[in-house]
Structure formats: C-alpha cells, structure tokens
Design a protein around this motif. Structure first.
Motif, PDB file in Angstrom:
ATOM      1  N   SER A  15       0.845  -1.195   0.000  1.00 39.87           N
ATOM      2  CA  SER A  15       0.000   0.000   0.000  1.00 39.87           C
ATOM      3  C   SER A  15       0.877   1.240   0.000  1.00 39.87           C
ATOM      4  O   SER A  15       2.102   1.163   0.141  1.00 39.87           O
ATOM      5  CB  SER A  15      -0.936   0.024   1.221  1.00 39.87           C
ATOM      6  N   GLY A  16       0.234   2.391  -0.170  1.00 43.19           N
ATOM      7  CA  GLY A  16       0.915   3.665  -0.018  1.00 43.19           C
ATOM      8  C   GLY A  16       2.085   3.880  -0.962  1.00 43.19           C
ATOM      9  O   GLY A  16       2.057   3.525  -2.139  1.00 43.19           O
ATOM     10  N   ILE A  17       3.142   4.485  -0.422  1.00 38.67           N
ATOM     11  CA  ILE A  17       4.314   4.814  -1.224  1.00 38.67           C
ATOM     12  C   ILE A  17       4.948   3.551  -1.795  1.00 38.67           C
ATOM     13  O   ILE A  17       5.391   3.542  -2.950  1.00 38.67           O
ATOM     14  CB  ILE A  17       5.332   5.599  -0.371  1.00 38.67           C
ATOM     15  N   GLY A  18       4.987   2.481  -1.000  1.00 43.98           N
ATOM     16  CA  GLY A  18       5.590   1.238  -1.480  1.00 43.98           C
ATOM     17  C   GLY A  18       4.895   0.690  -2.703  1.00 43.98           C
ATOM     18  O   GLY A  18       5.537   0.320  -3.697  1.00 43.98           O
ATOM     19  N   GLN A  23       4.612   0.222  -8.919  1.00 48.09           N
ATOM     20  CA  GLN A  23       4.018   0.597 -10.196  1.00 48.09           C
ATOM     21  C   GLN A  23       5.006   1.369 -11.062  1.00 48.09           C
ATOM     22  O   GLN A  23       5.144   1.109 -12.262  1.00 48.09           O
ATOM     23  CB  GLN A  23       2.756   1.439  -9.953  1.00 48.09           C
ATOM     24  N   VAL A  24       5.721   2.315 -10.449  1.00 43.69           N
ATOM     25  CA  VAL A  24       6.660   3.149 -11.200  1.00 43.69           C
ATOM     26  C   VAL A  24       7.851   2.318 -11.691  1.00 43.69           C
ATOM     27  O   VAL A  24       8.209   2.358 -12.876  1.00 43.69           O
ATOM     28  CB  VAL A  24       7.152   4.324 -10.336  1.00 43.69           C
ATOM     29  N   LEU A  25       8.469   1.563 -10.784  1.00 44.72           N
ATOM     30  CA  LEU A  25       9.639   0.782 -11.171  1.00 44.72           C
ATOM     31  C   LEU A  25       9.266  -0.345 -12.130  1.00 44.72           C
ATOM     32  O   LEU A  25       9.990  -0.629 -13.091  1.00 44.72           O
ATOM     33  CB  LEU A  25      10.333   0.216  -9.931  1.00 44.72           C
ATOM     34  N   GLY A  26       8.107  -0.976 -11.864  1.00 46.50           N
ATOM     35  CA  GLY A  26       7.652  -2.036 -12.747  1.00 46.50           C
ATOM     36  C   GLY A  26       7.393  -1.545 -14.153  1.00 46.50           C
ATOM     37  O   GLY A  26       7.702  -2.225 -15.149  1.00 46.50           O
ATOM     38  N   SER A  27       6.839  -0.343 -14.269  1.00 47.88           N
ATOM     39  CA  SER A  27       6.558   0.225 -15.592  1.00 47.88           C
ATOM     40  C   SER A  27       7.839   0.540 -16.353  1.00 47.88           C
ATOM     41  O   SER A  27       7.833   0.663 -17.584  1.00 47.88           O
ATOM     42  CB  SER A  27       5.719   1.491 -15.458  1.00 47.88           C
ATOM     43  N   PHE A 203      -0.293  20.352   6.812  1.00 54.37           N
ATOM     44  CA  PHE A 203      -0.256  18.995   6.286  1.00 54.37           C
ATOM     45  C   PHE A 203      -0.919  18.975   4.905  1.00 54.37           C
ATOM     46  O   PHE A 203      -2.105  18.697   4.774  1.00 54.37           O
ATOM     47  CB  PHE A 203      -0.963  18.018   7.233  1.00 54.37           C
ATOM     48  N   VAL A 204      -0.148  19.300   3.893  1.00 56.83           N
ATOM     49  CA  VAL A 204      -0.631  19.287   2.513  1.00 56.83           C
ATOM     50  C   VAL A 204      -0.266  17.925   1.924  1.00 56.83           C
ATOM     51  O   VAL A 204       0.894  17.661   1.631  1.00 56.83           O
ATOM     52  CB  VAL A 204      -0.007  20.425   1.689  1.00 56.83           C
ATOM     53  N   ARG A 205      -1.251  17.080   1.772  1.00 57.08           N
ATOM     54  CA  ARG A 205      -0.966  15.703   1.347  1.00 57.08           C
ATOM     55  C   ARG A 205      -0.797  15.623  -0.171  1.00 57.08           C
ATOM     56  O   ARG A 205      -1.639  16.103  -0.922  1.00 57.08           O
ATOM     57  CB  ARG A 205      -2.091  14.769   1.797  1.00 57.08           C
ATOM     58  N   GLU A 206       0.282  14.995  -0.581  1.00 53.66           N
ATOM     59  CA  GLU A 206       0.484  14.780  -2.004  1.00 53.66           C
ATOM     60  C   GLU A 206       0.249  13.308  -2.328  1.00 53.66           C
ATOM     61  O   GLU A 206       0.329  12.443  -1.455  1.00 53.66           O
ATOM     62  CB  GLU A 206       1.873  15.222  -2.446  1.00 53.66           C
ATOM     63  N   PRO A 207      -0.042  12.996  -3.581  1.00 56.58           N
ATOM     64  CA  PRO A 207      -0.301  11.599  -3.954  1.00 56.58           C
ATOM     65  C   PRO A 207       0.939  10.731  -3.762  1.00 56.58           C
ATOM     66  O   PRO A 207       2.071  11.182  -3.980  1.00 56.58           O
ATOM     67  CB  PRO A 207      -0.683  11.702  -5.437  1.00 56.58           C
ATOM     68  N   ALA A 208       0.711   9.486  -3.384  1.00 54.13           N
ATOM     69  CA  ALA A 208       1.825   8.552  -3.214  1.00 54.13           C
ATOM     70  C   ALA A 208       2.596   8.380  -4.512  1.00 54.13           C
ATOM     71  O   ALA A 208       3.822   8.191  -4.501  1.00 54.13           O
ATOM     72  CB  ALA A 208       1.294   7.204  -2.727  1.00 54.13           C
ATOM     73  N   LEU A 209       1.898   8.465  -5.635  1.00 53.96           N
ATOM     74  CA  LEU A 209       2.555   8.289  -6.921  1.00 53.96           C
ATOM     75  C   LEU A 209       3.582   9.391  -7.176  1.00 53.96           C
ATOM     76  O   LEU A 209       4.629   9.145  -7.785  1.00 53.96           O
ATOM     77  CB  LEU A 209       1.517   8.255  -8.045  1.00 53.96           C
TER      78      LEU A 209
END
Length: 268
Positions: A15-18, A23-27, A203-209
């Motif tokens: 989940s989350g950043i992991g 997804q990023v590394l796999g792509s 606390f400005v939340r940015e997307p995990a992606l």
C-alpha cells in the motif's frame, strides 16, 4: 542508475508509497518483490498490479522479526535470482503526547522504523555486493528533518534511519552500493487515514505516486536525498537550522489544534 531489469525488494509494498513505487519501477522494466504483514492486503495489491500489467512477487512476512526477515531474504532472492535495489519502506507511526504513548507503541516504532531496516540491510549486503551496481533506499520522513510536537518517537527513529543511511553511504563509497534517503512529507496513504491534520496545520498531502516518481528519479540520478515539500519545506529546514526559536513559536501557536488533530493518528 538504470532501473530497467533491476531486481528490487520493497518492504511494506502492499500500500501507499511502497505500492506506488512498485508501479513506477515495474513500468520501467524492473523486477520487483514486495513484502507485507497482512496476507489479504498483500494478495490484493499483487492482483491490482497484475491487472495493471505489472508483475510482482508477494512475500507475507513481518520484517520486525528474525523469522520474517529470514523469509523475506530467502523468498526475494529465490524469486528474483539476486538483488540490485533494497527499499526499506515499511513503517509505523503513533502520534500524540509522549506521556500518553505506551511502551509497546514506542518499541514498535523503534523496531519497524529503525531496527528492521538496519538488520535487513545487513542481511542483504552480500547480495547487493554481488550486483556491482546496487542501491539501498531508506524511506524516512520530513519529520526527520524538522521535529514536530506530538511525533517525538517517530521523529527520533526516522532521524536515526536517515543518519544510518548517510553513514552507510560513506562506509560503502567506491564499493558499488549507493545509499539514498527519501523524506516524504504528508502523503495520501493508509498510514495517514487516522490523522485529522489538514492544510490549515501545514499537512498538505500529495499523492503517493508523486513521491514514488521522485524516488525513482532520485535512483536514476544517484541522488543522496529526495526531499518532498518544495520551496516551503526547504525554507522550513533552513529556518530550523538558523533560527529554531521561530519555528518553536510557530508550533506553539498551533499546538492545541495540532494535538487534537493527531491524537488518534496511529498506524502500527
């Protein structure tokens, strides 16, 4: 570093950043194994990755235990045939006043956020050496750079993880193993679901992606650090170094609201 065809192990990858990093590394053509404690969540993550065209090996294990680390190492090396990148991403948090935090919660944060990454890295160094072009990525926190009230233990262990990475990078200089530390800010992940701290408290939340893409870019550029939060975070870091009393006063002005907003923030 070229991440294509790299063999990657990501702890806390369900989940989350992991998960976003998978997804990023796999792509980009990396071969990835992920570990997680919860069987259902891990298998759900693997299924979602496969549906998106990303293959990954799932390892059900608790890296805070010796048996869990042994299983993680053995299964990852068997599935990947070696290791080029270790991402110490698994983490846990319990916010609130120190005197209201239990010993169990404190010890859990120390084990999952600091002890487990150190011992897992130690166990996998021989495999990383065999690669000849490898990396260790430690996912710390912006709170490791700017200590916030009501996150005393979490700040301590994440700062410890950051200094571990810095020391290890220098220890391994010239030996084919690069070490990088990531400092995410507030990120839209399951870990943050129980926190009510919002934009009004900084606390400005940015997307995990977005964090995952930054970590991947850092790997490709052989960066030492990946610090999220932009110019505002950079200014706070500088202020914390040059005039910390100003930040003390700023936090004092929001202390009551911040305590209330994070008193239930727990993900252990």
């Amino acid at each position: 570093m070229e991440v294509r065809n790299k063999r990657v192990l990501i702890t806390g990858g369900s989940s989350g950043i992991g998960l976003a990093l998978v997804q990023v590394l796999g792509s980009k053509g990396a071969h990835v194994a992920i570990s997680g404690r919860q069987n259902d969540r891990l298998h759900s993550a693997i299924a979602s990755l496969h549906a998106a065209g990303v293959a990954a090996k799932g390892i059900v294990a608790d890296v805070t235990t010796q048996s869990g680390r042994d299983a993680t190492v053995a299964e990852a090396l068997e599935a990947l045939g070696g290791l080029d990148i270790l991402v110490n991403n698994a983490g846990g948090v319990r916010a609130g006043r120190l005197e209201k935090t239990t010993e169990s919660e404190i010890r859990t944060m120390i084990e999952v956020d600091l002890v487990a990454p150190i011992l897992l890295t130690q166990a996998l160094l021989p495999s990383l050496r065999e690669s000849g072009d490898s990396a260790v990525v430690n996912v710390a926190s912006g709170i490791a750079l700017i200590g916030m009230p009501f996150y005393t233990t979490y700040a301590a262990v994440k700062a410890g993880l950051a200094r571990f990475g810095e020391s290890l990078r220098r220890e391994l200089t010239g030996e084919g193993i690069h070490v990088m530390t990531a400092y995410p800010g507030a990120t839209d992940t399951p870990m943050m679901e129980s926190s009510r701290a919002g934009v009004e408290l900084g606390f400005v939340r940015e997307p995990a992606l977005a964090v995952a893409n930054a970590i991947c870019s850092g790997l490709e550029e052989n960066a030492f650090d990946v610090i999220r939060g932009g110019e505002a975070r950079a200014q706070m870091i500088a202020l914390n170094h040059n005039d910390p009393s100003t930040l003390d006063r700023r936090f004092a002005g929001m202390k009551a609201e911040l305590e209330e907003a994070v008193r239930d923030h727990s993900a252990l």
